[in-house]
Design an enzyme around this catalytic site. Structure first.
Site, PDB file in Angstrom:
ATOM      1  N   HIS A  28      -3.819  -0.878  -2.938  1.00 53.22           N
ATOM      2  CA  HIS A  28      -3.101   0.095  -2.483  1.00 53.22           C
ATOM      3  C   HIS A  28      -2.316   0.952  -3.373  1.00 53.22           C
ATOM      4  O   HIS A  28      -2.049   0.578  -4.469  1.00 53.22           O
ATOM      5  CB  HIS A  28      -2.087  -0.718  -1.420  1.00 53.22           C
ATOM      6  N   ARG A  47      -3.557  -4.433 -12.312  1.00 53.14           N
ATOM      7  CA  ARG A  47      -3.156  -3.048 -12.110  1.00 53.14           C
ATOM      8  C   ARG A  47      -4.591  -2.257 -12.683  1.00 53.14           C
ATOM      9  O   ARG A  47      -5.028  -2.799 -13.548  1.00 53.14           O
ATOM     10  CB  ARG A  47      -1.699  -2.420 -12.940  1.00 53.14           C
TER      11      ARG A  47
END
Length: 117
Positions: A28, A47
């Site tokens: 997201h 990440r």
């Protein structure tokens, strides 16, 4: 790497006060606005791009669920000064209560109503 993720994400436009539930391992990103993100206890934030923080694209690619189910967008329940944000019933641990009081307000409320844990 991370720049191409945008082609695989759903775009969700939320109205002020709405919520969006994402299960574990769902990628997201926020394009604008403010959000409160509630996550399970974990030390595995991974990440893959568009951040100055450490990125681990290989691990990210292997852990994603690649699920195509519909998004869980919900509108909070409002009862007087209380606003509750509740995700789908199969995830009872993720609830958020907001209490909005005026300077002269008095709140008479019992936690047993909301089963806070």
């Amino acid at each position: 790497g991370g720049c191409f993720q945008v082609f695989f994400l759903n775009i969700a436009i939320l109205e002020p006060g709405q919520g969006l539930f994402l299960a574990a391992n769902e990628p997201h990103a926020y394009l604008r606005g403010d959000a409160v993100e509630i996550m399970a206890r974990s030390d595995n934030v991974v990440r893959a791009g568009l951040t100055p923080k450490f990125k681990d694209v290989e691990v990210m690619g292997g852990m994603l669920s690649y699920d195509t189910q519909e998004l869980h967008i919900f509108t909070p329940n409002r009862e007087g000064p209380l606003t509750s944000y509740c995700p789908p019933p199969e995830y009872p641990d993720f609830k958020l209560l907001r209490i909005h009081l005026q300077k002269t307000s008095v709140l008479d409320w019992s936690c047993t109503t909301y089963e806070l844990k």
